[in-house]
Design an enzyme around this catalytic site. Structure first.
Site, PDB file in Angstrom:
ATOM      1  N   ASP A  21       0.866  -1.187   0.000  1.00 51.44           N
ATOM      2  CA  ASP A  21       0.000   0.000   0.000  1.00 51.44           C
ATOM      3  C   ASP A  21       0.894   1.225   0.000  1.00 51.44           C
ATOM      4  O   ASP A  21       2.113   1.126   0.190  1.00 51.44           O
ATOM      5  CB  ASP A  21      -0.901  -0.015   1.248  1.00 51.44           C
ATOM      6  CG  ASP A  21      -1.814   1.220   1.335  1.00 51.44           C
ATOM      7  OD1 ASP A  21      -2.381   1.594   0.290  1.00 51.44           O
ATOM      8  OD2 ASP A  21      -1.940   1.809   2.410  1.00 51.44           O
ATOM      9  N   SER A  22       0.273   2.400  -0.166  1.00 52.19           N
ATOM     10  CA  SER A  22       1.045   3.647  -0.133  1.00 52.19           C
ATOM     11  C   SER A  22       1.463   4.013   1.290  1.00 52.19           C
ATOM     12  O   SER A  22       2.370   4.819   1.474  1.00 52.19           O
ATOM     13  CB  SER A  22       0.212   4.788  -0.734  1.00 52.19           C
ATOM     14  OG  SER A  22      -0.946   5.001   0.047  1.00 52.19           O
ATOM     15  N   CYS A  84      -4.423  -1.433  -1.745  1.00 55.62           N
ATOM     16  CA  CYS A  84      -4.570  -0.003  -2.022  1.00 55.62           C
ATOM     17  C   CYS A  84      -5.548   0.155  -3.178  1.00 55.62           C
ATOM     18  O   CYS A  84      -5.348  -0.438  -4.246  1.00 55.62           O
ATOM     19  CB  CYS A  84      -3.208   0.585  -2.400  1.00 55.62           C
ATOM     20  SG  CYS A  84      -3.275   2.314  -2.928  1.00 55.62           S
ATOM     21  N   GLU A 164      -2.698   9.659   7.939  1.00 53.21           N
ATOM     22  CA  GLU A 164      -1.239   9.492   7.959  1.00 53.21           C
ATOM     23  C   GLU A 164      -0.576  10.416   8.990  1.00 53.21           C
ATOM     24  O   GLU A 164       0.490  10.108   9.511  1.00 53.21           O
ATOM     25  CB  GLU A 164      -0.651   9.742   6.562  1.00 53.21           C
ATOM     26  CG  GLU A 164      -0.942   8.635   5.555  1.00 53.21           C
ATOM     27  CD  GLU A 164      -0.135   7.359   5.795  1.00 53.21           C
ATOM     28  OE1 GLU A 164       0.861   7.402   6.538  1.00 53.21           O
ATOM     29  OE2 GLU A 164      -0.526   6.308   5.239  1.00 53.21           O
ATOM     30  N   CYS A 196     -11.028   3.054   0.176  1.00 54.39           N
ATOM     31  CA  CYS A 196      -9.605   3.306   0.444  1.00 54.39           C
ATOM     32  C   CYS A 196      -9.267   2.526   1.709  1.00 54.39           C
ATOM     33  O   CYS A 196     -10.021   2.587   2.688  1.00 54.39           O
ATOM     34  CB  CYS A 196      -9.349   4.803   0.649  1.00 54.39           C
ATOM     35  SG  CYS A 196      -7.657   5.177   1.181  1.00 54.39           S
ATOM     36  N   HIS A 198      -7.199   3.042   3.917  1.00 53.41           N
ATOM     37  CA  HIS A 198      -6.959   3.890   5.081  1.00 53.41           C
ATOM     38  C   HIS A 198      -8.249   4.101   5.889  1.00 53.41           C
ATOM     39  O   HIS A 198      -8.221   4.244   7.108  1.00 53.41           O
ATOM     40  CB  HIS A 198      -6.445   5.277   4.655  1.00 53.41           C
ATOM     41  CG  HIS A 198      -4.994   5.323   4.297  1.00 53.41           C
ATOM     42  ND1 HIS A 198      -4.495   4.751   3.152  1.00 53.41           N
ATOM     43  CD2 HIS A 198      -3.929   5.892   4.931  1.00 53.41           C
ATOM     44  CE1 HIS A 198      -3.187   4.967   3.093  1.00 53.41           C
ATOM     45  NE2 HIS A 198      -2.820   5.659   4.155  1.00 53.41           N
TER      46      HIS A 198
END
Length: 276
Positions: A21-22, A84, A164, A196, A198
Site C-alpha cells: 500500500d502507499s 490499495c 497518515e 480506500c 486507510h
C-alpha cells in the site's frame, strides 16, 4: 505446453504473502489477513515516500506498483495483495503483467464490488481518493454484475493525509467526515463502501455519523476471505506455524506507521527502510 495463468503448482505453502500500500492503510488488510490466516508469513511494503497515491498521476502509480511487485516477487512471495484502492484502480493490469501469472494477485476493489453486487443493495455510495473515483472502477464493476444498483462515488482526498498524520478521533477528522458525508451525492445511499484501505481506521467515526441508517462495508474482511479462498483452492494455505514472521519494509520511515503497525502486530516488529 504453455503454463496457464492459474497453474501455481510451483509455489509452496510456507512462502510468505506479499501485501503493499502507499502507507498505513494497507495495515487494515494485513491485520485481517493475520486474524483469518494466523499461520501465514507476511511481507508488507508501505510506500510512505510517495503517499498519498490518490493525488498522483496514473503513470506514477503504475511505476511505483511495478517496482514494489518486483520486490515482493524477489522476496519469494506466493501471493500478492494490492492493499490499495488507488493502486488497484490504476495499476492492476500492470501488476498482473509483472507477475506473469507466477503468483495469485488479489486486489481490494473486485472482491468488494462483486459481493455488494450480489447482495441486496439499491443505492450504494463510495468514498475514495481522486485516483480511484476518476477511474470509475467501483461503479463499472458493481454495475457489470448488477446493472440495477445505483452507485455514487465521491472523492474524499483530505482523509488519507489526516490519517497518515495520526488524526483519529480528533476534531479535524470529525469535521472532514461531516463535510464529506453530508454531500448531496451521498444523500440517499443505503450502503457505503470505504473505497480506500486507510478509511477503516476511521470506521467508528463514520458509523457514528450515520447511526444505523447506512450499512458501512468492511472491505479488509472481504479481501482477506478472498485471499483465503484462493490459497485454499490452490493448496497453498500454510499449516502449523507457531511463529509466523511479519516483515515490514517502508520507502520512508514514519512515526505514525510505526505506531499503527505496532498496535496491530505487537511491539517486537522490525521496520526496514527500502528505497526502490
Amino acid at each position: 505446453m504453455k503454463k496457464t495463468l492459474q497453474d501455481f503448482s510451483h509455489l509452496k505453502p510456507d512462502q510468505p504473502i506479499g501485501i503493499f500500500d502507499s502507507g498505513v492503510g494497507g495495515l487494515t488488510v494485513a491485520k485481517e489477513i493475520k486474524r483469518l490466516l494466523p499461520n501465514e508469513n507476511l511481507i508488507y511494503f508501505g510506500d510512505t515516500k510517495h503517499l498519498p497515491y490518490g493525488d498522483k498521476s496514473r503513470e506514477a502509480i503504475i511505476g511505483y506498483c511495478t517496482k514494489i511487485t518486483r520486490f515482493l516477487l524477489e522476496k519469494n512471495c506466493k501471493a500478492i495483495v494490492i492493499a490499495c484502492n488507488s493502486a488497484t484502480a490504476n495499476a492492476l493490469k500492470e501488476v498482473m503483467e509483472e507477475t506473469a501469472g507466477k503468483v495469485p494477485v488479489i486486489d481490494v476493489i473486485n472482491p468488494v464490488a462483486e459481493k455488494v453486487a450480489y447482495e441486496i443493495h439499491n443505492n450504494v455510495g463510495v468514498i475514495a481518493t481522486k485516483a480511484t473515483v476518476n477511474s470509475g472502477l467501483y461503479r463499472k464493476t458493481i454495475r457489470k454484475h448488477n446493472k440495477f444498483i445505483k452507485v455514487d462515488e465521491l472523492a474524499t482526498p483530505l482523509l488519507v493525509p489526516a490519517i497518515e498524520e495520526g488524526f483519529k478521533n480528533h476534531p479535524i477528522t470529525h469535521s472532514i467526515i461531516y463535510n464529506y458525508l453530508s454531500n448531496n451525492k451521498l444523500k440517499n445511499i443505503e450502503t457505503l463502501i470505504l473505497g480506500c484501505t486507510h478509511y477503516p481506521l476511521l470506521i467508528n467515526e463514520i458509523r457514528q455519523y450515520y447511526g444505523n441508517r447506512v450499512r458501512v462495508i468492511d472491505s479488509p474482511g472481504i479481501v482477506a476471505n478472498q485471499l483465503r479462498m484462493i490459497l485454499d483452492r490452490n493448496q497453498l494455505l500454510n499449516g502449523k506455524n507457531p511463529q509466523p514472521s511479519y516483515q515490514f519494509y517502508l520507502s520512508d520511515l514514519t512515526k505514525n506507521f510505526e505506531k499503527i503497525s505496532k498496535k496491530f502486530f505487537g511491539n517486537s516488529i522490525d521496520l526496514k527502510l527500502e528505497v526502490l
